[in-house]
Design a protein around this motif. Structure first.
Motif, PDB file in Angstrom:
ATOM      1  N   SER A   1       1.136  -1.134  -0.193  1.00  0.00           N
ATOM      2  CA  SER A   1       0.100   0.004  -0.022  1.00  0.00           C
ATOM      3  C   SER A   1       0.744   1.549   0.052  1.00  0.00           C
ATOM      4  CB  SER A   1      -0.936  -0.068   1.388  1.00  0.00           C
ATOM      5  OG  SER A   1      -0.280  -0.254   2.409  1.00  0.00           O
ATOM      6  N   SER A   2       2.055   1.214   0.594  1.00  0.00           N
ATOM      7  CA  SER A   2       3.052   2.358   0.477  1.00  0.00           C
ATOM      8  C   SER A   2       3.344   2.762  -0.677  1.00  0.00           C
ATOM      9  CB  SER A   2       3.923   2.263   1.741  1.00  0.00           C
ATOM     10  OG  SER A   2       3.629   2.211   2.919  1.00  0.00           O
ATOM     11  N   SER A   3       3.803   1.653  -1.427  1.00  0.00           N
ATOM     12  CA  SER A   3       4.576   1.760  -2.779  1.00  0.00           C
ATOM     13  C   SER A   3       3.445   2.280  -3.659  1.00  0.00           C
ATOM     14  CB  SER A   3       4.998   0.447  -3.374  1.00  0.00           C
ATOM     15  OG  SER A   3       4.138  -0.350  -3.331  1.00  0.00           O
ATOM     16  N   CYS A   4       2.011   1.917  -3.434  1.00  0.00           N
ATOM     17  CA  CYS A   4       1.001   2.167  -4.501  1.00  0.00           C
ATOM     18  C   CYS A   4       0.770   3.938  -4.274  1.00  0.00           C
ATOM     19  CB  CYS A   4      -0.137   1.745  -4.126  1.00  0.00           C
ATOM     20  SG  CYS A   4      -0.033  -0.091  -4.967  1.00  0.00           S
ATOM     21  N   ALA A   5       1.085   4.243  -2.851  1.00  0.00           N
ATOM     22  CA  ALA A   5       0.414   5.662  -2.480  1.00  0.00           C
ATOM     23  C   ALA A   5       1.671   6.535  -3.049  1.00  0.00           C
ATOM     24  CB  ALA A   5       0.403   5.826  -0.894  1.00  0.00           C
ATOM     25  N   VAL A   6       2.926   6.092  -2.797  1.00  0.00           N
ATOM     26  CA  VAL A   6       3.973   7.034  -3.424  1.00  0.00           C
ATOM     27  C   VAL A   6       3.970   7.198  -4.891  1.00  0.00           C
ATOM     28  CG1 VAL A   6       5.750   5.345  -3.096  1.00  0.00           C
ATOM     29  CG2 VAL A   6       6.396   8.014  -2.673  1.00  0.00           C
ATOM     30  N   ASN A   7       3.665   5.955  -5.401  1.00  0.00           N
ATOM     31  CA  ASN A   7       3.554   5.970  -6.933  1.00  0.00           C
ATOM     32  C   ASN A   7       2.608   6.919  -7.509  1.00  0.00           C
ATOM     33  OD1 ASN A   7       2.159   4.185  -9.514  1.00  0.00           O
ATOM     34  ND2 ASN A   7       4.454   4.568  -9.565  1.00  0.00           N
ATOM     35  N   SER A   8       1.463   7.088  -6.737  1.00  0.00           N
ATOM     36  CA  SER A   8       0.422   7.810  -7.203  1.00  0.00           C
ATOM     37  C   SER A   8       1.109   9.393  -7.092  1.00  0.00           C
ATOM     38  CB  SER A   8      -0.792   8.004  -6.459  1.00  0.00           C
ATOM     39  OG  SER A   8      -1.442   6.619  -6.492  1.00  0.00           O
ATOM     40  N   ALA A   9       1.563   9.859  -6.114  1.00  0.00           N
ATOM     41  CA  ALA A   9       2.285  11.042  -5.870  1.00  0.00           C
ATOM     42  C   ALA A   9       3.414  11.351  -6.740  1.00  0.00           C
ATOM     43  CB  ALA A   9       2.901  11.122  -4.626  1.00  0.00           C
ATOM     44  N   GLN A  10       4.097  10.418  -7.654  1.00  0.00           N
ATOM     45  CA  GLN A  10       5.259  10.315  -8.456  1.00  0.00           C
ATOM     46  C   GLN A  10       4.362  10.758  -9.855  1.00  0.00           C
ATOM     47  OE1 GLN A  10       7.158   6.787  -7.987  1.00  0.00           O
ATOM     48  NE2 GLN A  10       8.683   7.902  -6.788  1.00  0.00           N
ATOM     49  N   ILE A  11       3.240  10.090 -10.171  1.00  0.00           N
ATOM     50  CA  ILE A  11       2.487  10.092 -11.247  1.00  0.00           C
ATOM     51  C   ILE A  11       2.127  11.762 -11.460  1.00  0.00           C
ATOM     52  CG2 ILE A  11       0.540   9.602 -12.656  1.00  0.00           C
ATOM     53  CD1 ILE A  11       0.610   6.894 -11.256  1.00  0.00           C
ATOM     54  N   LEU A  12       1.490  12.092 -10.369  1.00  0.00           N
ATOM     55  CA  LEU A  12       0.972  13.590 -10.213  1.00  0.00           C
ATOM     56  C   LEU A  12       2.212  14.471 -10.326  1.00  0.00           C
ATOM     57  CD1 LEU A  12      -1.680  15.452  -9.784  1.00  0.00           C
ATOM     58  CD2 LEU A  12      -1.150  15.438  -7.416  1.00  0.00           C
ATOM     59  N   ALA A  13       3.405  14.214  -9.680  1.00  0.00           N
ATOM     60  CA  ALA A  13       4.627  15.206  -9.856  1.00  0.00           C
ATOM     61  C   ALA A  13       4.945  14.949 -11.558  1.00  0.00           C
ATOM     62  CB  ALA A  13       5.448  14.312  -8.912  1.00  0.00           C
ATOM     63  N   ALA A  14       5.008  14.053 -11.906  1.00  0.00           N
ATOM     64  CA  ALA A  14       5.287  14.061 -13.353  1.00  0.00           C
ATOM     65  C   ALA A  14       4.377  14.598 -14.408  1.00  0.00           C
ATOM     66  CB  ALA A  14       5.484  12.439 -13.908  1.00  0.00           C
ATOM     67  N   PHE A  15       3.092  14.671 -14.099  1.00  0.00           N
ATOM     68  CA  PHE A  15       2.301  15.158 -14.828  1.00  0.00           C
ATOM     69  C   PHE A  15       2.339  16.720 -14.755  1.00  0.00           C
ATOM     70  CE2 PHE A  15      -2.227  17.399 -15.345  1.00  0.00           C
ATOM     71  CZ  PHE A  15      -2.367  16.666 -16.675  1.00  0.00           C
ATOM     72  N   ILE A  16       2.666  17.251 -13.509  1.00  0.00           N
ATOM     73  CA  ILE A  16       2.637  18.754 -13.245  1.00  0.00           C
ATOM     74  C   ILE A  16       4.188  19.135 -14.097  1.00  0.00           C
ATOM     75  CG2 ILE A  16       3.200  20.521 -11.554  1.00  0.00           C
ATOM     76  CD1 ILE A  16       1.153  19.017  -9.878  1.00  0.00           C
ATOM     77  N   GLU A  17       5.167  18.360 -13.932  1.00  0.00           N
ATOM     78  CA  GLU A  17       6.549  18.585 -14.552  1.00  0.00           C
ATOM     79  C   GLU A  17       6.045  18.844 -16.113  1.00  0.00           C
ATOM     80  OE1 GLU A  17      10.765  16.603 -14.981  1.00  0.00           O
ATOM     81  OE2 GLU A  17       9.306  15.644 -13.860  1.00  0.00           O
ATOM     82  N   VAL A  18       5.618  17.886 -16.785  1.00  0.00           N
ATOM     83  CA  VAL A  18       5.206  18.295 -18.098  1.00  0.00           C
ATOM     84  C   VAL A  18       4.379  19.165 -18.403  1.00  0.00           C
ATOM     85  CG1 VAL A  18       4.279  16.833 -20.240  1.00  0.00           C
ATOM     86  CG2 VAL A  18       5.610  15.790 -18.406  1.00  0.00           C
ATOM     87  N   THR A  19       3.131  19.617 -17.707  1.00  0.00           N
ATOM     88  CA  THR A  19       2.386  20.437 -18.087  1.00  0.00           C
ATOM     89  C   THR A  19       2.490  21.892 -17.512  1.00  0.00           C
ATOM     90  OG1 THR A  19       1.027  19.827 -16.282  1.00  0.00           O
ATOM     91  CG2 THR A  19       0.500  18.778 -18.403  1.00  0.00           C
TER      92      THR A  19
END
Length: 508
Positions: free
Chosen positions: A145-163
């Motif tokens: 569950s920890s890895s899934c939660a931090v992975n979601s944060a990384q996805i959002l960070a990547a999206f913001i980095e691109v946009t």
């Protein structure tokens, strides 16, 4: 025994209004079986084979796990290794789960491996082995569950980095998203599916025969073994259903079927997704240079920053959310049963079951709290956080293997009749193959995927160190309190064969 029977009938009458007479009878029979194991039924039996299949396949979500470890694919053997290693991992994990499914059909109790170990371990080692296995599973659930939660944060960070490249993503932002994915409302409905992608770019040779290796290891055979790290990421955790058996209508019959069939289904989906990924990946070398390679892959495949980015974020974050919900559900049941046995901190407090919500809320919040504490590490060091959760795969595999080792060493004659799921004359062979597979799994979980390690701390595999820390923790906790409380003041068929129901004691 009459008192027990009266309680069972009253609990059966509390089933939802839509429950049929046959369902009520099934729940009553399952409650009686639990009572013979020495435990008072406290949870509602509402799950069927199909609802638990949905639960289990959502936890595995094998195709999305392949995507999450996108960068490993092209550095550890290539798509070819992923395609063929998925078959081997699927077979190995299915046989491993078949071994455990046999025991789960005999002794369906929410402790899962923790309780199974009590039933099959030698008497002198029973308490300690069960204690260690229980914590090993719990650590594995928390790491998932920890890895899934931090992975979601990384996805959002990547999206913001691109946009929004002008926005600087801070570690505290990661932690806030991480917390949101731990404490948010339970999402119960999501229809996962494969993304719509462009036509084939690569040939069949690239997918099925081209070996790729930039790991630093020279042996192709060893790199192929290490490449199994990718498919097993989505093909471990089938034991979660064992922690919900006290909420199943036909646990002895359906739990083993869910464990085996969910693995077969998820292995097939993982294999198909590996082939699809191979034919649709584009400029993978450039994608590996980005912050989140698979996020960039979605954008390149759809040829749209917002279209691909939003689709990736919604799909992957949504699935992560569901996985967290389900793993916390399974983990809370295990923690609850461990508290009943005196093996969880503040055992009396955490052994409570909420009658209002029909679920052990206190252990659920305890599991969430442990997850939150682990997540504070992301504000200081991503490396420290991933070091913490990297041992989860090993602890789960150890917990899978211990009950099987006990049965193999003591002889399958110790097992009572198995009316619903019996490995029969193939039992020993399947058990031994399962243990052999566990050894292979522990190897590629323990070794670094990339070399050299000296001077490159990011290549270090911290799994063994984390497992060592868990062993030290369990040993200390055992010495200080566990050996005085665990399996000492509770009702168990292992000890006295007594069940206490509403203040009365009855021999089983």
């Amino acid at each position: 025994m009459d008192d027990i029977k009266e309680v069972k009938l009253s609990q059966a009458q509390e089933l939802p209004a839509y429950a049929s007479d046959s369902q009520s009878e099934a729940a009553e029979s399952a409650d009686e079986q639990l009572a013979t194991l020495g435990y008072k039924p406290e949870l509602r039996r509402v799950h069927s084979f199909w609802t638990l299949m949905a639960f289990q396949t959502t936890i595995l979500c094998s195709w999305s796990c392949n995507i999450v470890v996108y960068d490993y694919i092209f550095t550890l053997g290539g798509v070819m290794s992923l395609v063929w290693s998925t078959i081997l991992v699927g077979i190995g994990q299915t046989l491993l789960m078949a071994s455990l499914a046999e025991y789960a059909g005999i002794w369906p109790q929410a402790g899962g491996q923790q309780f199974l170990t009590q039933m099959v371990a030698p008497e002198k080692m029973r308490r300690f082995l069960s204690y260690v296995v229980g914590w090993a599973v719990l650590i594995g659930e928390i790491s998932t569950s920890s890895s899934c939660a931090v992975n979601s944060a990384q996805i959002l960070a990547a999206f913001i980095e691109v946009t929004h490249p002008d926005v600087v993503w801070k570690p505290w932002m990661t932690f806030l998203v991480y917390l949101a994915f731990l404490i948010g409302p339970v999402v119960t409905n999501l229809a996962p599916g494969f993304p719509t992608v462009s036509l084939s770019i690569w040939s069949a040779d690239f997918v099925f025969t081209e070996f790729m290796n930039t790991s630093g290891w020279n042996s192709k055979g060893w790199v192929f073994i290490l490449s199994m790290y990718v498919p097993i990421y989505g093909l471990y955790g089938t034991d979660s259903v064992m922690h919900l058996v006290e909420e199943m209508k036909h646990p002895a019959r359906d739990a083993p079927r869910v464990m085996v069939w969910s693995m077969v289904f998820s292995s097939l989906v993982a294999w198909i997704s590996a082939i699809i990924m191979g034919f649709t990946t584009g400029n993978w070398a450039a994608e590996l240079e980005t912050t989140q390679p698979y996020f960039t892959w979605f954008i390149n495949v759809t040829k749209s920053v917002y279209g691909g980015g939003i689709f990736c974020a919604i799909t992957m974050m949504g699935l992560n959310y569901l996985i967290i919900v389900h793993t916390n559900t399974a983990g809370s049941r295990l923690a609850w049963r461990m508290a009943k046995d005196g093996g969880f901190p503040f055992a009396k407090f955490h052994s409570h079951n909420s009658k209002r919500f029909g679920t052990p809320l206190r252990p659920m919040f305890a599991v969430l709290f442990i997850n939150a504490v682990a997540g504070t590490l992301v504000m200081g060091s991503d490396l420290a956080f991933w070091a913490l959760i990297s041992g989860g795969g090993i602890t789960l595999q150890i917990a899978y293997a211990v009950p099987i080792i006990c049965v193999v060493c003591r002889g399958r004659e110790i097992l009572p009749p198995r009316p619903y799921f019996d490995l029969g004359r193939w039992g020993y062979l399947i058990n031994w193959v399962s243990l052999g597979w566990s050894v292979i799994t522990l190897l590629f979980y323990s070794f670094p995927q990339y070399v050299p390690v000296v001077g490159n701390i990011e290549n270090m595999n911290w799994a063994s160190a984390i497992v060592g820390g868990c062993v030290v923790f369990c040993a200390l906790f055992w010495v200080v309190t566990g050996r005085h409380t665990y399996m000492k003041s509770y009702n168990s068929v292992v000890e006295e064969n007594i069940v206490v129901v509403e203040g009365t004691a009855a021999k089983i």
